[in-house]
Design an enzyme around this catalytic site. Sequence first.
Site, mmCIF file in Angstrom:
data_model
loop_
_atom_site.group_PDB
_atom_site.id
_atom_site.type_symbol
_atom_site.label_atom_id
_atom_site.label_comp_id
_atom_site.label_asym_id
_atom_site.label_seq_id
_atom_site.Cartn_x
_atom_site.Cartn_y
_atom_site.Cartn_z
ATOM 1 C CB CYS A 60 -0.805 -0.013 1.161
ATOM 2 S SG CYS A 60 -2.277 -1.487 1.318
ATOM 3 N NE ARG A 137 -2.815 -4.528 -2.785
ATOM 4 C CZ ARG A 137 -2.138 -3.753 -1.744
ATOM 5 N NH1 ARG A 137 -2.594 -2.366 -1.774
ATOM 6 N NH2 ARG A 137 -1.353 -4.205 -0.985
#
Length: 223
Positions: A60, A137
């Site tokens: 991330c 995601r």
Amino acid sequence: MTDKMIDPKAQREASGAGLRIGDVAPDFSVRSTVGQVRLSDYRGRWLILFSHPADFTPVCTTEFVALASSADKFEKRDCALMALAVDSLFSHFAWLRMIRDRYDIEVRFPIVEDPTLVIGRAYGMVAPQDNDSATVRTTFFIDPQGVIRAMTCYPANVGRSTPEMLRTLDALQAVDEGPVLAPANWAPGEALLAQPDASLDTVFSAKGQTDWFIREAGRGSRK
């Protein structure tokens, strides 16, 4: 305080088959790193809404550094960015401070908090029966009318491609300029394809076997 405005019907539908291309993106109003944000306030321009599993995680962090570095490229395409994670607002703040201090880049697009998973579940980012609150995601490309035009979903251990996000946005904007198609691996400046003419006369009169359904139709340009 959060003030989520997810439509109950949309939430029920999302808990089943999930959102699909062509659906209107469910509206919400919630706290973010840039203050209170409401999804419908972005009508009139493109918006990319994307989720990440958690703050202070390696993949991330690389994604946010990459996206912040390319923020001006999205802005040139009249596209805003908005991120979502289940972490609290103060966790977002601490993480963005770490990113700035470590990588010398400021993440200025909003990151919204979703500790109760209301938004994540309405958008299908978290399965209704899943006990793990981490969102996958998921990326939603939302057009100026608030309609979901494209979606991608990656597992937690694979990061997104920022160039592919930009290419997808370019392709969506190019096909909106006329009845054209974006072929595989299309990039701005390359040939677009014309919509096939569903006519038997066209099929029989075409010079080549594929000329009636594969024809160039100009070249799309980058904004």
